[in-house]
Design a protein around this motif. Structure first.
Motif, PDB file in Angstrom:
ATOM      1  N   VAL A  21       0.832  -1.204   0.000  1.00 44.35           N
ATOM      2  CA  VAL A  21       0.000   0.000   0.000  1.00 44.35           C
ATOM      3  C   VAL A  21       0.869   1.258   0.000  1.00 44.35           C
ATOM      4  N   LYS A  25       0.812   3.939  -3.062  1.00 39.25           N
ATOM      5  CA  LYS A  25       0.459   5.334  -2.776  1.00 39.25           C
ATOM      6  C   LYS A  25       1.588   6.286  -3.175  1.00 39.25           C
ATOM      7  N   PHE A  53      -6.253  -0.731   0.162  1.00 37.38           N
ATOM      8  CA  PHE A  53      -5.759   0.378   0.975  1.00 37.38           C
ATOM      9  C   PHE A  53      -6.183   0.255   2.439  1.00 37.38           C
TER      10      PHE A  53
END
Length: 127
Positions: A21, A25, A53
């Motif tokens: 994640v 990101k 997420f």
């Protein structure tokens, strides 16, 4: 199981969700993408991105490949196996980028000759 033996991780434990994640990101930020835009580019359900997420679902191998392609990264980087960011930084250097571009324009035989010359140059410059 003996104390000296390591417990083999279950298949679901192979992917470190936090690393995955964080890296997705990071790359999304760099490309200015929202999770919805990334889901669309990767041909994944937006709800799947939300679950990834939130740490409620781990990505399938297919999803990792699609996300890597959409983000222009390797699957190894997304999974935390390698630190691709160092090579990306290196390629941002103008001289390195030019060397790579020129090297790739050569035939395989010419590339081998160049590598041999560079090895020889490095060996003689150290001595």
């Amino acid at each position: 199981m003996n104390q000296g033996q390591k417990k083999k991780p279950r298949r679901s434990q192979v992917v470190d969700a936090k690393v995955f994640v964080d890296r997705v990101k990071l790359l999304m930020e760099g490309k200015g993408l929202t999770s919805s835009e990334l889901a669309d580019r990767a041909d994944l359900a937006r709800s799947a991105m939300t679950l990834f997420f939130a740490g409620e679902r781990k990505p399938s191998a297919d999803a990792v490949v699609k996300l890597a392609q959409a983000l222009g990264a390797s699957t190894d980087f997304l999974l935390g196996v390698s630190d691709e960011s160092k090579s990306e930084e290196l390629l941002q250097h103008p001289k390195v980028a030019e060397l790579v571009r020129l090297f790739l324009s050569l035939s395989a035989k010419e590339q081998d000759r160049i590598l041999e010359m560079v090895r020889l140059f490095c060996k003689t410059s150290v001595d």
